[in-house]
Design a protein around this motif. Sequence first.
Motif, PDB file in Angstrom:
ATOM      1  N   ALA A   1      -8.668  -4.802  -3.179  1.00  0.00           N
ATOM      2  CA  ALA A   1      -8.244  -5.073  -1.800  1.00  0.00           C
ATOM      3  C   ALA A   1      -6.722  -5.159  -1.721  1.00  0.00           C
ATOM      4  N   ALA A   2      -6.097  -5.777  -2.696  1.00  0.00           N
ATOM      5  CA  ALA A   2      -4.633  -5.866  -2.716  1.00  0.00           C
ATOM      6  C   ALA A   2      -4.001  -4.489  -2.849  1.00  0.00           C
ATOM      7  N   GLN A   3      -4.599  -3.625  -3.686  1.00  0.00           N
ATOM      8  CA  GLN A   3      -4.083  -2.259  -3.841  1.00  0.00           C
ATOM      9  C   GLN A   3      -4.184  -1.493  -2.530  1.00  0.00           C
ATOM     10  N   LEU A   4      -5.323  -1.631  -1.839  1.00  0.00           N
ATOM     11  CA  LEU A   4      -5.503  -0.945  -0.555  1.00  0.00           C
ATOM     12  C   LEU A   4      -4.485  -1.415   0.471  1.00  0.00           C
ATOM     13  N   LEU A   5      -4.297  -2.711   0.557  1.00  0.00           N
ATOM     14  CA  LEU A   5      -3.358  -3.272   1.526  1.00  0.00           C
ATOM     15  C   LEU A   5      -1.927  -2.853   1.212  1.00  0.00           C
ATOM     16  N   THR A   6      -1.553  -2.891  -0.055  1.00  0.00           N
ATOM     17  CA  THR A   6      -0.209  -2.487  -0.461  1.00  0.00           C
ATOM     18  C   THR A   6       0.045  -1.026  -0.115  1.00  0.00           C
ATOM     19  N   ALA A   7      -0.927  -0.165  -0.430  1.00  0.00           N
ATOM     20  CA  ALA A   7      -0.782   1.264  -0.131  1.00  0.00           C
ATOM     21  C   ALA A   7      -0.690   1.495   1.374  1.00  0.00           C
TER      22      ALA A   7
END
Length: 73
Positions: free
Chosen positions: A32-38
């Motif tokens: 989820a953090a990777q998705l939000l960062t991207a």
Amino acid sequence: MAKEIRLQMDEETYAELVRQAAGGQVEPDRYAAQLLTADLARPRFTAAAKAFADEHGSAFAEEFGAGTTSHAA
């Protein structure tokens, strides 16, 4: 320093997040953090790409040709 955000989502959304995270062998919270960062970085990347194309596009086309207009990714 890393910051923490707590998110609430429905069961169906969470189940999909877990499924996608498992596909990449990543923990759901990290995924989820990777998705939000991207997602947050995408507008900056798009703006930078547009600025580069505006500044260098014609010189690139002169050197290498205009190529196709395909939008395939």
